[in-house]
Design a protein around this motif. Structure first.
Motif, PDB file in Angstrom:
ATOM      1  N   ARG A 280       0.825  -1.207   0.000  1.00  0.00           N
ATOM      2  CA  ARG A 280       0.000   0.000   0.000  1.00  0.00           C
ATOM      3  C   ARG A 280       0.864   1.264   0.000  1.00  0.00           C
ATOM      4  O   ARG A 280       0.441   2.312  -0.500  1.00  0.00           O
TER       5      ARG A 280
ATOM      6  N   ARG B 147       3.123   2.028  -1.811  1.00  0.00           N
ATOM      7  CA  ARG B 147       3.539   2.448  -3.152  1.00  0.00           C
ATOM      8  C   ARG B 147       2.966   3.799  -3.528  1.00  0.00           C
ATOM      9  O   ARG B 147       3.629   4.613  -4.195  1.00  0.00           O
ATOM     10  N   TYR B 148       1.720   4.069  -3.086  1.00  0.00           N
ATOM     11  CA  TYR B 148       1.090   5.345  -3.422  1.00  0.00           C
ATOM     12  C   TYR B 148       1.732   6.496  -2.644  1.00  0.00           C
ATOM     13  O   TYR B 148       1.928   7.600  -3.174  1.00  0.00           O
TER      14      TYR B 148
ATOM     15  N   LYS C 291       4.913   7.343  -4.382  1.00  0.00           N
ATOM     16  CA  LYS C 291       4.675   8.123  -5.596  1.00  0.00           C
ATOM     17  C   LYS C 291       4.535   9.608  -5.256  1.00  0.00           C
ATOM     18  O   LYS C 291       5.080  10.481  -5.944  1.00  0.00           O
TER      19      LYS C 291
ATOM     20  N   LYS D  39       0.195  16.141  -4.628  1.00  0.00           N
ATOM     21  CA  LYS D  39      -0.953  15.423  -5.182  1.00  0.00           C
ATOM     22  C   LYS D  39      -1.377  16.006  -6.520  1.00  0.00           C
ATOM     23  O   LYS D  39      -1.602  15.268  -7.484  1.00  0.00           O
TER      24      LYS D  39
ATOM     25  N   TRP E 236       1.254  15.093  -9.195  1.00  0.00           N
ATOM     26  CA  TRP E 236       1.182  13.718  -9.688  1.00  0.00           C
ATOM     27  C   TRP E 236      -0.046  13.502 -10.554  1.00  0.00           C
ATOM     28  O   TRP E 236       0.037  12.949 -11.653  1.00  0.00           O
TER      29      TRP E 236
ATOM     30  N   VAL F 187      -6.989   5.592  -9.503  1.00  0.00           N
ATOM     31  CA  VAL F 187      -5.751   5.919  -8.816  1.00  0.00           C
ATOM     32  C   VAL F 187      -5.716   7.360  -8.314  1.00  0.00           C
ATOM     33  O   VAL F 187      -5.115   7.639  -7.264  1.00  0.00           O
TER      34      VAL F 187
ATOM     35  N   ILE G 118      -7.289   7.426  -4.980  1.00  0.00           N
ATOM     36  CA  ILE G 118      -6.395   6.779  -4.016  1.00  0.00           C
ATOM     37  C   ILE G 118      -5.314   7.754  -3.569  1.00  0.00           C
ATOM     38  O   ILE G 118      -5.010   7.875  -2.371  1.00  0.00           O
ATOM     39  N   MET G 119      -4.748   8.464  -4.519  1.00  0.00           N
ATOM     40  CA  MET G 119      -3.678   9.415  -4.206  1.00  0.00           C
ATOM     41  C   MET G 119      -4.187  10.567  -3.333  1.00  0.00           C
ATOM     42  O   MET G 119      -3.504  11.019  -2.415  1.00  0.00           O
TER      43      MET G 119
END
Length: 904
Positions: A713, A715-716, A719, A798, A801, A835, A838-839
């Motif tokens: 988890r 991983r986000y 990023k 955020k 990205w 995604v 999620i971010m």
């Protein structure tokens, strides 16, 4: 064997009809600034570009490089925005901001979500009207630009180009690099920058281009307000009466470097961009040596194996141009490759270009124009270029018409005319190679030759369809008549056995080399004639086939795709050629310092895991691969159970799925199962690898850690951490480049995958700054570990990205690949749609926790390429020592230096 498809004019695109509904709206602001707007609502993004008709061609010799310096300076603070706030403001909205300088123009642009259009335009307007030119800030930025100049000096291709233009146009602005020289840039300060800005930046030299999801009337009203303060002025003209060198004999400029291959450009002077010969010569260059089906590529790469790469093209400016053949050649083949190149050109003049070669280029150019309108920034850039060069942003259509009117006799005559001039050869060669310049002169000396409103479209989501064992992801987009197709098989280099390292990459190269009905040249000619692409791809975790083509050409592409997928023949002759090319690539892989740094880093952090080695394989493993190995590889691995098909474009879904099912259904239902994976071992201590490479103008440093996998988890969070560090508004840029002037390039690296990915920091710096650079990165990591980022920084990360993700997803090819990969990796094809949410839910505390878990200083891997030997203890000391102890040490190294520091 049937003939390859031959393109005919009847099948050619009507670009004007193809882009119907697209209209350039033109406005003139009260102060005279021209504004061009294209509304296109395919994606919720917009590109805003301001082009200033000033570049290095307008500079005096003493001020060489000032246009490029000014490009940097305008982003370094205004009366309303402090240093770093321009990039921060746009990146915090998910946008990107950048600029570029050329001979005759400097462009400033931002691409971002269209809901932030006004904010984006405000930033560009502020930068162009209210720059501060702070004295201290300009001194720091000057150091950054000097680093950029040094970086260019380490690039073989850039030095080849620099020397070529210097020899061809010496004594004029076109003979000087756009970056300028260390000697001239070192003398530029805040005063000279302001003087140059005030003379050259005004409404007479500025033009605006807006392309995207906007309302043109609102854009015009906002632009009028934002640019109201820009003073009026006259455009001026390029310097005239330039005296170029009298090239009465062929010229050779050589430079030795620590490289394995020869990098060269062979050129002759050609006319300025507005000359009627240019579209003719442009077509001629493409016909002779662009694409694998071209005669020059076939002769030098495929048939004689004298070159690794070759292509021909034209560069035309407002006052001059070059027709250039670029090659990468093994040192032992240098003279032979040049002689064979000359021979091919002379044969072409004697026999004439063939009609199919001419039609292939015309079709490719039309397809290129369509592709250029796929992204808003690409579209706006084309408008800017044609306006600066021709005074008409819509001139591309006229240029296309001029190219389409060219016949084979005219193209052949253009080649004869250009070859009648004395050539210039610029090359970078291995230090160990001794050149016979007399022989090279003979090799390059030619014989005497005979002589509308946009249609509203809906952004439809992708869908998943299963038909038996067939899994197809489809997304219909009607904006452009193109289709992007990906056939994705799980596998890749992570599943290769030691004896077959590199087989996936070689299979990728060979997959389109022949079928029972088509040989490699016929495949190339067919695709080039259509302006289409069909090629194999491979990566760490997947391999497969990619295709891009116009929807109307599917009946022609279908049989070709079918045979390539189901019946590749992997011909022995092509196999030998591609193996040799791969072996040379393996040899030359370490020519570029940055690549050496990266390869050493991967090998150290991943050890024996496949992620730690080059996808090319090794000399030994590639030499041992046979044609039957490739056939067996495809039989065992290219089966339905491992396949996901993903496609984005203009098609009727039901028909399209039936068409694909008819092809895929002929693949084996099952095959080889995935082998057990090699574990990735966590380092127990700091790992250091240093490689000496000389001469070297920049040291390359990569510091990193094992990262997350798809199952993690965090991983986000990683990023977003990378986003917080990246960009001109990110921590690394602001701290290490803007404040400390340590480097021109500093950036984070982050990736994840089925196995553990990595998180790393790259910096390229002057050799004497390597210790301070390592310590600077360590300091930034310590900050990340000690405190969570602020709410403002998190919001910026955020938006940065998500905005970059939206920009990337403009391209059909990116969508097709991402939907397919997400489905293949078990995340589901809708992951790309989810995604962003999620971010948005990730917290600063989660990011800090992820950093603490993965970015452990005591388990760092450090890779450095330096111009001198440096002992690992010294590198470790720079990494571990308190910041107050580390001082710049130049190129000192060794135990004595370590002892000296211990006494501080």
């Amino acid at each position: 064997m049937p003939n390859a498809f031959v393109f005919t004019p009847e099948l050619r695109l009507d670009v004007n009809n193809l882009c119907r509904g697209i209209m350039i709206e033109r406005y003139t602001l009260k102060n005279g600034i021209p504004l061009f707007i294209v509304e296109t609502h395919a994606s919720p993004v917009v590109s805003i570009q301001a082009w200033v008709c000033r570049g290095s061609a307008y500079e005096t010799e003493k001020l060489a490089g000032i246009s490029h310096f000014l490009e940097h300076a305008l982003f370094k603070g205004t009366k309303r925005r402090k240093v770093g706030e321009i990039a921060l403001e746009l990146e915090s909205r998910g946008g990107e901001v950048n600029a570029f300088t050329s001979f005759e123009e400097t462009a400033y642009y931002t691409t971002l979500a269209s809901r932030y259009f006004e904010e984006g335009l405000d930033v560009i307007a502020d930068a162009l009207q209210n720059p501060l030119f702070d004295e201290e800030e300009m001194l720091r930025e000057r150091e950054v630009i000097l680093e950029e100049i040094k970086r260019a000096q380490d690039s073989p291709s850039k030095m080849v180009s620099t020397n070529l233009w210097k020899t061809s146009f010496g004594g004029t602005p076109y003979g000087r690099p756009v970056l300028g020289f260390v000697e001239t840039v070192s003398k530029i300060n805040h005063k000279t920058l302001r003087e140059y800005f005030e003379r050259n930046y005004h409404a007479g030299t500025t033009s605006l281009f807006v392309v995207g999801d906007v309302d043109s009337r609102k854009v015009a009203a906002i632009a009028e307000k934002k640019f109201a303060k820009m003073r009026k002025g006259k455009k001026g003209s390029l310097p005239s009466h330039l005296k170029f060198p009298n090239l009465t004999t062929p010229r050779i400029i050589s430079m030795d470097r620590d490289v394995k291959e020869c990098h060269l450009q062979l050129a002759v002077r050609s006319p300025e961009i507005t000359h009627p010969l240019v579209p003719v010569a442009d077509l001629m260059c493409s016909a002779v040596a662009q694409g694998e089906g071209s005669r020059l590529y076939q002769r030098l790469v495929k048939e004689t194996h004298l070159a690794l790469e070759v292509h021909m093209g034209m560069v035309a400016t407002g006052r001059c141009g070059l027709a250039t053949i670029a090659m990468v050649v093994p040192p032992e083949n240098l003279e032979a490759a040049l002689r064979e190149c000359r021979k091919v050109l002379e044969e072409t003049v004697a026999s004439g270009l063939e009609e199919r070669e001419i039609e292939r280029v015309k079709s490719s150019l039309e397809a290129e124009i369509v592709e250029g309108k796929e992204t808003v920034d690409g579209y706006a850039r084309r408008l800017g270029y044609y306006f600066i060069q021709f005074g008409d942003p819509d001139y591309e259509k006229k240029y296309l018409d001029a190219v389409l009117a060219v016949n084979r006799e005219q193209a052949t005559e253009a080649l004869s005319t250009i070859l009648g001039q004395k050539p210039v050869l610029s090359l970078v060669h291995p230090s160990s190679q001794k050149l016979d310049k007399k022989a090279l002169i003979q090799a390059i000396t030619p014989k005497k030759l005979a002589a509308r409103k946009p249609k509203q479209t809906h952004r439809l989501p992708p869908e998943k369809t299963t038909k038996g064992s067939l899994c197809v992801i489809t997304k219909k987009v009607e904006t452009l008549p193109v289709i992007s197709l990906r056939l994705i098989f799980l596998g890749g280099t992570r599943e290769e056995q030691a004896s077959q390292y590199g087989i996936t990459h070689l299979c990728q190269r060979m997959w389109t080399a022949g079928t029972p009905s088509y040989n490699a040249l016929q495949i190339s000619h067919t695709l080039d004639s259509l302006g289409a692409s069909l090629y194999g791809f491979s990566g760490k975790n997947t391999f497969g086939i990619s295709a891009e083509f116009l929807s109307k050409h599917w009946p022609i592409v279908k049989p070709l795709l079918t045979e390539i997928l189901l019946e590749p023949t992997f011909p022995e002759k092509e196999m030998e050629t591609e193996k040799n090319l791969t072996l040379r690539e393996i040899l030359s892989e370490r020519d570029t310092p940055g690549q050496v740094c990266h390869l050493n880093f991967l090998g150290s952090i991943y050890h024996n895991h496949p992620y730690g080695r080059s996808s090319l394989g090794s000399q030994e493993s590639v030499e041992g691969l046979k044609t039957e190995d490739l056939r067996q590889f495809v039989r065992q691995n290219a089966h339905q159970k491992r396949l996901v098909v993903s496609t984005v474009g203009n098609f009727e879904k039901d028909y399209w799925i039936e068409e694909l099912a008819g092809i895929i259904g002929r693949l084996p239902a099952t095959g080889k199962a995935a082998p057990g994976g090699t574990p990735i071992l966590e380092p127990k201590d700091i790992q250091i690898v240093v490689e000496k490479k000389a001469p070297l103008f920049q040291s390359h440093i990569l510091i990193g850690f094992l990262g997350a996998s798809f199952q993690d988890r965090e991983r986000y969070a990683l990023k977003l951490l990378s986003s917080a560090l990246a960009g001109q508004g990110g921590r690394l840029f602001l701290e290490l480049r803007d404040k400390q002037s340590l480097a021109y390039t500093v950036s984070p690296m982050n990736n994840d995958g089925p196995d553990r990915g990595l998180f790393a920091f790259y910096i390229g710096c002057s050799p004497e700054k390597w210790e301070k650079s390592i310590r600077g990165i360590r300091t930034e990591i310590d900050k990340l570990l000690q405190a969570p980022m602020s709410a403002k920084e998190l919001a910026r990360a955020k938006e940065y990205w998500i905005g970059r993700f939206e920009l990337e997803m403009q391209r059909y090819s990116a969508q097709a690949m991402l939907f397919g990969l997400d489905e293949a990796y078990g995340q589901g094809y809708r992951h790309a749609l989810e995604v962003a949410d999620i971010m948005k839910a990730v917290t600063a505390q989660e990011i800090q926790a992820a950093a603490q878990k993965y970015l452990r200083p005591d388990r760092a891997t450090i890779s450095m390429v330096h111009n001198q030997d440096v002992e690992s203890e010294i590198v470790r000391y720079a990494w571990e020592a308190p910041a107050t102890i580390v001082r710049p040490s130049g190129n000192r190294s060794g135990v004595a230096e370590k002892k000296k520091r211990a006494e501080i």
